[in-house]
Design a protein around this motif. Structure first.
Motif, PDB file in Angstrom:
ATOM      1  N   PRO A 175       1.379  -1.287   0.296  1.00  0.00           N
ATOM      2  CA  PRO A 175      -0.188  -0.285  -0.120  1.00  0.00           C
ATOM      3  C   PRO A 175       0.861   1.383  -0.057  1.00  0.00           C
ATOM      4  O   PRO A 175       0.622   2.412  -1.329  1.00  0.00           O
ATOM      5  N   PHE A 176       1.409   1.063   0.792  1.00  0.00           N
ATOM      6  CA  PHE A 176       2.470   2.470   0.651  1.00  0.00           C
ATOM      7  C   PHE A 176       3.232   2.962  -0.363  1.00  0.00           C
ATOM      8  O   PHE A 176       2.956   4.093  -0.750  1.00  0.00           O
ATOM      9  N   PHE A 177       3.370   2.146  -1.397  1.00  0.00           N
ATOM     10  CA  PHE A 177       4.167   2.204  -2.704  1.00  0.00           C
ATOM     11  C   PHE A 177       3.718   1.946  -3.498  1.00  0.00           C
ATOM     12  O   PHE A 177       3.839   3.625  -4.683  1.00  0.00           O
ATOM     13  N   SER A 178       2.121   1.705  -3.180  1.00  0.00           N
ATOM     14  CA  SER A 178       1.140   1.463  -4.204  1.00  0.00           C
ATOM     15  C   SER A 178       0.803   3.668  -4.249  1.00  0.00           C
ATOM     16  O   SER A 178       0.372   4.327  -5.570  1.00  0.00           O
ATOM     17  N   ASP A 179       0.214   3.925  -3.264  1.00  0.00           N
ATOM     18  CA  ASP A 179       0.607   5.936  -3.057  1.00  0.00           C
ATOM     19  C   ASP A 179       1.486   6.610  -3.367  1.00  0.00           C
ATOM     20  O   ASP A 179       1.076   6.894  -4.060  1.00  0.00           O
ATOM     21  N   PHE A 180       2.377   5.906  -3.316  1.00  0.00           N
ATOM     22  CA  PHE A 180       3.682   6.902  -3.747  1.00  0.00           C
ATOM     23  C   PHE A 180       3.312   7.014  -4.942  1.00  0.00           C
ATOM     24  O   PHE A 180       3.989   7.811  -5.608  1.00  0.00           O
ATOM     25  N   PHE A 181       3.371   5.906  -5.950  1.00  0.00           N
ATOM     26  CA  PHE A 181       3.243   6.126  -7.281  1.00  0.00           C
ATOM     27  C   PHE A 181       2.155   5.874  -8.051  1.00  0.00           C
ATOM     28  O   PHE A 181       2.015   5.845  -9.357  1.00  0.00           O
ATOM     29  N   ASP A 182       1.144   6.231  -7.585  1.00  0.00           N
ATOM     30  CA  ASP A 182      -0.509   7.032  -7.938  1.00  0.00           C
ATOM     31  C   ASP A 182      -0.856   5.388  -8.525  1.00  0.00           C
ATOM     32  O   ASP A 182      -0.864   5.494  -9.340  1.00  0.00           O
ATOM     33  N   LEU A 183      -0.842   4.399  -7.925  1.00  0.00           N
ATOM     34  CA  LEU A 183      -1.120   3.160  -8.708  1.00  0.00           C
ATOM     35  C   LEU A 183      -2.295   2.782  -8.133  1.00  0.00           C
ATOM     36  O   LEU A 183      -2.652   2.936  -6.503  1.00  0.00           O
ATOM     37  N   THR A 184      -3.361   2.245  -8.925  1.00  0.00           N
ATOM     38  CA  THR A 184      -5.034   1.079  -8.660  1.00  0.00           C
ATOM     39  C   THR A 184      -5.260   0.714  -8.920  1.00  0.00           C
ATOM     40  O   THR A 184      -5.441   0.386  -9.827  1.00  0.00           O
ATOM     41  N   VAL A 185      -5.181  -0.995  -8.684  1.00  0.00           N
ATOM     42  CA  VAL A 185      -4.548  -2.288  -9.051  1.00  0.00           C
ATOM     43  C   VAL A 185      -6.374  -2.320  -9.174  1.00  0.00           C
ATOM     44  O   VAL A 185      -7.173  -2.503  -8.459  1.00  0.00           O
ATOM     45  N   SER A 186      -6.778  -2.636 -10.384  1.00  0.00           N
ATOM     46  CA  SER A 186      -8.245  -2.546 -10.686  1.00  0.00           C
ATOM     47  C   SER A 186      -8.209  -4.564 -11.016  1.00  0.00           C
ATOM     48  O   SER A 186      -7.351  -5.303 -11.667  1.00  0.00           O
ATOM     49  N   LEU A 187      -9.155  -5.401 -10.222  1.00  0.00           N
ATOM     50  CA  LEU A 187      -8.712  -7.025 -10.202  1.00  0.00           C
ATOM     51  C   LEU A 187      -9.760  -6.919 -11.701  1.00  0.00           C
ATOM     52  O   LEU A 187      -9.498  -8.571 -12.137  1.00  0.00           O
ATOM     53  N   LYS A 188     -10.869  -6.746 -12.202  1.00  0.00           N
ATOM     54  CA  LYS A 188     -11.366  -6.357 -13.236  1.00  0.00           C
ATOM     55  C   LYS A 188     -10.627  -6.577 -14.520  1.00  0.00           C
ATOM     56  O   LYS A 188     -10.363  -6.585 -15.585  1.00  0.00           O
ATOM     57  N   MET A 189      -8.855  -5.598 -14.495  1.00  0.00           N
ATOM     58  CA  MET A 189      -7.982  -5.417 -15.768  1.00  0.00           C
ATOM     59  C   MET A 189      -7.015  -5.961 -15.638  1.00  0.00           C
ATOM     60  O   MET A 189      -6.117  -6.244 -16.782  1.00  0.00           O
ATOM     61  N   LEU A 190      -7.082  -6.351 -14.227  1.00  0.00           N
ATOM     62  CA  LEU A 190      -5.783  -7.566 -13.879  1.00  0.00           C
ATOM     63  C   LEU A 190      -5.175  -8.061 -14.783  1.00  0.00           C
ATOM     64  O   LEU A 190      -4.026  -7.957 -15.518  1.00  0.00           O
ATOM     65  N   PRO A 191      -6.254  -8.908 -15.272  1.00  0.00           N
ATOM     66  CA  PRO A 191      -5.839 -10.073 -15.985  1.00  0.00           C
ATOM     67  C   PRO A 191      -5.569 -10.034 -17.567  1.00  0.00           C
ATOM     68  O   PRO A 191      -4.300 -10.265 -18.393  1.00  0.00           O
ATOM     69  N   GLN A 192      -6.111  -8.966 -18.253  1.00  0.00           N
ATOM     70  CA  GLN A 192      -6.322  -8.140 -19.675  1.00  0.00           C
ATOM     71  C   GLN A 192      -5.162  -7.462 -19.872  1.00  0.00           C
ATOM     72  O   GLN A 192      -3.935  -7.497 -20.507  1.00  0.00           O
ATOM     73  N   ALA A 193      -4.457  -6.539 -18.677  1.00  0.00           N
ATOM     74  CA  ALA A 193      -3.011  -6.204 -18.350  1.00  0.00           C
ATOM     75  C   ALA A 193      -1.789  -6.874 -18.547  1.00  0.00           C
ATOM     76  O   ALA A 193      -0.968  -6.720 -19.443  1.00  0.00           O
ATOM     77  N   LEU A 194      -1.898  -8.227 -17.640  1.00  0.00           N
ATOM     78  CA  LEU A 194      -0.691  -8.937 -17.813  1.00  0.00           C
ATOM     79  C   LEU A 194      -0.439  -9.667 -19.571  1.00  0.00           C
ATOM     80  O   LEU A 194       0.286 -10.158 -19.359  1.00  0.00           O
TER      81      LEU A 194
END
Length: 237
Positions: free
Chosen positions: A192-211
């Motif tokens: 969470p700390f690094f996700s907030d720092f790098f402005d990241l919000t992982v969507s489980l809906k989009m994660l498989p398609q992105a990978l």
């Protein structure tokens, strides 16, 4: 002595005329220094080619991505913090390490054609992969941060594979470098700390398609790398 595809070496205590026409002068007059000199030359030349390929690929995909989103009328798919993460783990840190690492590969003529033949197509493939992922995320009606994160994930997968290709042949320290960069990228997504720092919000809906799209881009990069290797072996072997 000087022969074709070789260099002239003169002793430091040799005649002035000999030293004037030699490409290398051994100031202490010891031929035992030559292996060290050769290893240093190979390291510098080989590592410059690797680092140049990294930066040319990055510039190619950044330029193409700007064109694609401009034509499509979309916002740029990365925030400054997203791009900081991508640049750090796929270019900044690896380029520093690769530039200083040992490299025993023999010098081969054709530095610029080899770099461009791999880096430019690899950069184009990266930009198409990122754009396709970002466009798909926009169609999924995700938040701005989620769309940017999906594009970041795809970019990291492809760019890390470019780094993997340029790190060949693998040695222990190169595998550690690749594992560390992949670990940092994964950690930035889930901690969470690094996700907030790098402005990241992982969507489980989009994660498989992105990978999946990132993996497809990595396959394209691998095909380009094999074609470039065959071309170099045919035309410069």
């Amino acid at each position: 002595m000087c022969i074709r595809d070789s260099i002239g070496v003169a002793m430091g205590n040799g005649a002035a005329a000999t030293k004037a026409v030699a490409q290398l002068v051994l100031l202490d007059g010891q031929f035992s220094r030559l292996p060290t000199v050769l290893a240093e030359g190979r390291r510098v030349i080989g590592n410059i080619e690797r680092v140049a390929s990294l930066f040319v690929a990055k510039n190619a995909y950044a330029f193409m991505l700007i064109l694609l989103v401009s034509i499509a009328g979309l916002a740029y798919p990365f925030s400054p913090r997203n791009f900081t993460l991508i640049s750090a783990v796929t270019i900044g840190i690896p380029a520093f390490v690769l530039a200083l690492g040992p490299n025993r590969q023999r010098y081969r003529p054709g530095f610029l054609p080899r770099v461009l033949r791999f880096a430019v197509p690899a950069g184009i493939i990266s930009s198409l992969t990122i754009f396709a992922t970002y466009l798909l995320a926009e169609f999924e009606d995700l938040s701005r941060s989620e769309s940017q994160t999906a594009a970041t994930i795809a970019a990291l997968v492809v760019a890390l594979w470019i780094l993997a290709v340029l790190s060949r042949p693998y040695t222990a320290w190169k595998l550690i470098l690749l594992g560390a960069m992949a670990g940092i990228a994964a950690g930035a997504m889930v901690i969470p700390f690094f996700s907030d720092f790098f402005d990241l919000t992982v969507s489980l809906k989009m994660l498989p398609q992105a990978l999946a799209l990132g993996a497809a881009g990595a396959v394209g990069v691998e095909l380009v790398a094999r074609y470039a290797a065959r071309w170099a072996a045919t035309h410069q072997g």
